[in-house]
Design a protein around this motif. Structure first.
Motif, PDB file in Angstrom:
ATOM      1  N   UNK A   1       2.634   9.605 -79.043  1.00 33.34           N
ATOM      2  CA  UNK A   1       2.251  10.718 -79.917  1.00 33.34           C
ATOM      3  C   UNK A   1       1.202  10.200 -80.908  1.00 33.34           C
ATOM      4  N   UNK A   2       0.307  11.104 -81.334  1.00 33.18           N
ATOM      5  CA  UNK A   2      -0.784  10.684 -82.217  1.00 33.18           C
ATOM      6  C   UNK A   2      -0.598  11.160 -83.658  1.00 33.18           C
ATOM      7  N   UNK A   3      -0.888  10.260 -84.597  1.00 34.53           N
ATOM      8  CA  UNK A   3      -0.828  10.568 -86.041  1.00 34.53           C
ATOM      9  C   UNK A   3      -2.000   9.871 -86.720  1.00 34.53           C
TER      10      UNK A   3
ATOM     11  N   UNK B   1      -0.446   5.353 -82.858  1.00 34.78           N
ATOM     12  CA  UNK B   1       0.038   5.872 -81.570  1.00 34.78           C
ATOM     13  C   UNK B   1       1.498   5.454 -81.467  1.00 34.78           C
ATOM     14  N   UNK B   2       2.377   6.425 -81.499  1.00 39.21           N
ATOM     15  CA  UNK B   2       3.815   6.147 -81.559  1.00 39.21           C
ATOM     16  C   UNK B   2       4.457   6.388 -80.191  1.00 39.21           C
ATOM     17  N   UNK B   3       4.996   5.327 -79.564  1.00 41.50           N
ATOM     18  CA  UNK B   3       5.687   5.567 -78.293  1.00 41.50           C
ATOM     19  C   UNK B   3       6.826   6.570 -78.500  1.00 41.50           C
ATOM     20  N   UNK B   4       6.905   7.552 -77.630  1.00 41.87           N
ATOM     21  CA  UNK B   4       7.891   8.638 -77.792  1.00 41.87           C
ATOM     22  C   UNK B   4       8.222   9.148 -76.401  1.00 41.87           C
ATOM     23  N   UNK B   5       9.488   9.159 -76.075  1.00 35.69           N
ATOM     24  CA  UNK B   5       9.878   9.469 -74.686  1.00 35.69           C
ATOM     25  C   UNK B   5       9.422  10.849 -74.243  1.00 35.69           C
TER      26      UNK B   5
ATOM     27  N   UNK C   1      -1.054  15.108 -84.149  1.00 33.41           N
ATOM     28  CA  UNK C   1      -1.801  15.657 -83.004  1.00 33.41           C
ATOM     29  C   UNK C   1      -0.949  15.873 -81.763  1.00 33.41           C
ATOM     30  N   UNK C   2       0.300  15.413 -81.800  1.00 35.22           N
ATOM     31  CA  UNK C   2       1.166  15.618 -80.634  1.00 35.22           C
ATOM     32  C   UNK C   2       0.853  14.628 -79.524  1.00 35.22           C
ATOM     33  N   UNK C   3       1.258  14.994 -78.304  1.00 34.39           N
ATOM     34  CA  UNK C   3       1.153  14.090 -77.152  1.00 34.39           C
ATOM     35  C   UNK C   3      -0.293  13.673 -76.901  1.00 34.39           C
ATOM     36  N   UNK C   4      -0.492  12.387 -76.676  1.00 31.01           N
ATOM     37  CA  UNK C   4      -1.802  11.918 -76.236  1.00 31.01           C
ATOM     38  C   UNK C   4      -1.794  11.984 -74.711  1.00 31.01           C
TER      39      UNK C   4
ATOM     40  N   UNK D   1     -10.082  12.079 -71.132  1.00 33.84           N
ATOM     41  CA  UNK D   1      -9.567  10.712 -71.236  1.00 33.84           C
ATOM     42  C   UNK D   1      -8.657  10.630 -72.450  1.00 33.84           C
ATOM     43  N   UNK D   2      -7.669   9.759 -72.423  1.00 33.93           N
ATOM     44  CA  UNK D   2      -6.821   9.628 -73.614  1.00 33.93           C
ATOM     45  C   UNK D   2      -7.672   9.004 -74.720  1.00 33.93           C
ATOM     46  N   UNK D   3      -7.276   9.200 -75.988  1.00 33.42           N
ATOM     47  CA  UNK D   3      -8.101   8.685 -77.090  1.00 33.42           C
ATOM     48  C   UNK D   3      -8.322   7.175 -77.024  1.00 33.42           C
ATOM     49  N   UNK D   4      -7.495   6.463 -76.246  1.00 33.30           N
ATOM     50  CA  UNK D   4      -7.645   5.007 -76.182  1.00 33.30           C
ATOM     51  C   UNK D   4      -9.016   4.566 -75.701  1.00 33.30           C
ATOM     52  N   UNK D   5      -9.745   5.430 -75.015  1.00 35.51           N
ATOM     53  CA  UNK D   5     -11.078   5.022 -74.542  1.00 35.51           C
ATOM     54  C   UNK D   5     -12.083   5.046 -75.678  1.00 35.51           C
ATOM     55  N   UNK D   6     -11.825   5.826 -76.723  1.00 36.81           N
ATOM     56  CA  UNK D   6     -12.840   6.019 -77.773  1.00 36.81           C
ATOM     57  C   UNK D   6     -14.090   6.670 -77.212  1.00 36.81           C
TER      58      UNK D   6
END
Ligand code: FAD
Length: 397
Positions: free
Chosen positions: A177-179, A220-224, A270-273, A297-302
Motif C-alpha cells: 500500500x502507498x503512503x 510502501x507498506x506490505x499489506x496482505x 493512495x491504496x494498493x500499488x 507500471x508500479x510506482x517502483x519504476x519511477x
C-alpha cells in the motif's frame, strides 16, 4: 498532416493533457474529457520525473524546469542505515527531476489553456460506439461527443480498455500500500539532492530533505489484502500513522521522525500499488490506449508519468503523419517492448520491497556487491530514450 481530424482524449491526468497539447502542435483538433469535477484524480505528493519524460515534454514545448528540482543520485540503504549502493546517472545524461504532482497538473492545464486545448471536467466516459465515419463517446451525465478518433488516457482502471476488450486483464496487486507526506524538515540532515531509499525491516521508505528544510517521503507498506484508494482513505489517517510508525520503528533511518512529524490531515493515502504487466489490445478501430491505460507500471519504476508523457507525444506524432488505421499499429510497435520491459523491472523491485525476514537478509548481503559491479547500462537504457517529434512517423520508426 491531418488538419481536419478531431480527437477525443479521455482522462485529464498526465497522458491526457500532454496528448491534447501534442495533438494541437501536430495540427489536430483535440479536446480532453476528465471524469472529476476538479483537476485529475489527484494522488498528491512528489513525483520522480525521469530524463526521458522531461525530453518527451520538451519535444512539444512543455518545460518542467521551473517546477522541478534536480536529483543527482539515488542512495539505497538497509534498515540499519547502511548504504547498500548509490546510483547516479552518467554525467552526459540529463538529471532525474523531482516535482510536486500539483505543480505538474497546473503546468499542463495552463499550457493546454494557452494553446487552446479545452479540458472539460465532469465528463466520465461510460460507453463508446464506432462506425465508418467516426467514434462517439457517451458520458455519465447523459451527453455525447463525436470525433474521428478516441485516445484513452483514463488511467490504470481504464473504462475504455474494458470496452474495447472485455477480457482485458485487471490491475495486479504488488502486495504494497502507498503512503506519503510533505513535512517540515528542520533539524533533519539534508539529503543533498539525492533521493534516499531504505529497505526497512517492515516497510520501504523513500525520502528527501532539501537545504531549506522541506522534507518529503513515501512509504510502501506490505499489506496482505489489496485496498482501493477509497477503502484505504476510509480508514482514519491517525490509524494509518500508527501502522506506519510501527512499521518503521526499528529502522535506523529518518522514517520514525518523518512519520512522527506527519499530521493526520497531511497523510497521502493512495491504496494498493498496482501494475498491469501486459495489455493485449492497445487499439481497436478508431480507439487507442495511452499512458497507464495501456502500460501501467508500479510506482517502483519511477517511470509511470514519464512513459505516459512519451506515449502522449508519440501518438500525436503518429496521427499527424499516418491515417489512424496505420498510426495505431505503428504507435504500438514503437512503444510496447520498451514499456513492458520497464513494468517487469519495477515488479522485480516490488519483490525486494515486500521481502520476508529471510529474503531480507539475503537481499542486504547480495545487493551491495551487485550494485558495485552492475553495468550502468542495465539502468540507463530507460533514460536514454528520446522522442524526435519533428521526424515523420513511418512504419517501423
Ligand atoms: C503512489 C504513487 C506514486 C507514484 N509515483 C510516481 C513517480 O514518482 N514517478 C512516476 O513517473 N510515476 C509515478 N506514479 C505513476 C504515475 O502516477 C502514473 O503512471 C501516471 O499518473 C499515469 O498517467 P495517466 O495520465 O496515464 O493516468 P492518470 O494520471 O491516472 O490519469 C487518468 C485520468 O483519467 C481520469 N479518468 C478515469 N476514468 C475516466 C473516465 N471513465 N472518463 C473520463 N476520465 C476518466 C482520472 O480521473 C484521471 O484524471 C505513481 C503512482 C502512484 C499511485
Amino acid at each position: 498532416m491531418n488538419r481536419s481530424m478531431k480527437a477525443l482524449v479521455i482522462g485529464g491526468g498526465i497522458a491526457g493533457p500532454v496528448a491534447g497539447i501534442a495533438l494541437e502542435r501536430a495540427g489536430i483538433d483535440a479536446a480532453v474529457f476528465e471524469a472529476y469535477d476538479a483537476t485529475a484524480d489527484g494522488v498528491g505528493g512528489a513525483l520522480g520525473f525521469a530524463p526521458n519524460g522531461r525530453e518527451a515534454l520538451a519535444a512539444v514545448g512543455i518545460d518542467i524546469e521551473p517546477i522541478a528540482e534536480d536529483m543527482d543520485a539515488f542512495v539505497m540503504l538497509s534498515w540499519t542505515g547502511k548504504v547498500l549502493g548509490e546510483f547516479a546517472p552518467p554525467p552526459d545524461l540529463p538529471k532525474q527531476r523531482m516535482l510536486w504532482r500539483t505543480d505538474l497538473y497546473r503546468l499542463l492545464y495552463d499550457t493546454a489553456a494557452e494553446r487552446g486545448v479545452p479540458i472539460v471536467h465532469g465528463k466520465r466516459l461510460t460507453g463508446l460506439t464506432q462506425d465508418a465515419d467516426g467514434v462517439t463517446a457517451a458520458f455519465a451525465d447523459g451527453t455525447t461527443e463525436r470525433g474521428d478518433v478516441l485516445i484513452a488516457a483514463d488511467g490504470i482502471r481504464s473504462a475504455v480498455r474494458a470496452l474495447i476488450d472485455p477480457h482485458a486483464p485487471a490491475p495486479r496487486y504488488s502486495g504494497l500500500l502507498g503512503f506519503g507526506a510533505r513535512v517540515p524538515g528542520e533539524g533533519l540532515d539534508s539529503t543533498r539532492r539525492k533521493m534516499h531509499m531504505a529497505f526497512g525491516k517492515r516497510a520501504f521508505l523513500g525520502w528527501s530533505v532539501t537545504e531549506d528544510g522541506e522534507a518529503g517521503y513515501f512509504i510502501n507498506l506490505p499489506w496482505k489484502r489489496p485496498m482501493s484508494a477509497a477503502e484505504a482513505k476510509a480508514v482514519p489517517p491517525a490509524e494509518w500513522l500508527r501502522h506506519l510508525a510501527a512499521a518503521v520503528a526499528d529502522d535506523r533511518t529518518p522514517g520514525p521522525e518523518l512519520v512522527r512529524r506527519t499530521r493526520p490531515e497531511d497523510l497521502l493515502v493512495t491504496g494498493a500499488l498496482e501494475d498491469v504487466p501486459t495489455v493485449p489490445t492497445w487499439h481497436k478501430g478508431r480507439v487507442v490506449l495511452i499512458g497507464d491505460a495501456a502500460h501501467a507500471t508500479s510506482p517502483s519504476s519511477g517511470q509511470g508519468a514519464s512513459l505516459a508523457a512519451e506515449s502522449a507525444v508519440m501518438i500525436a506524432r503518429c496521427l499527424r503523419d499516418l491515417p489512424y488505421e496505420r498510426a495505431f499499429p505503428v504507435f504500438e510497435r514503437m512503444r510496447r517492448e520498451r514499456v513492458e520491459r520497464i513494468i517487469a523491472m519495477a515488479a522485480r523491485t516490488n519483490q525486494n520491497k515486500a521481502a520476508g525476514p529471510v529474503a531480507r537478509v539475503i537481499r542486504d548481503l547480495v545487493m551491495p556487491p551487485l550494485m558495485r559491479r552492475a553495468d550502468p547500462k542495465r539502468f540507463t537504457w530507460q533514460f536514454e530514450h528520446t522522442v524526435d517529434f519533428e521526424a515523420p512517423a513511418v512504419a517501423g520508426v
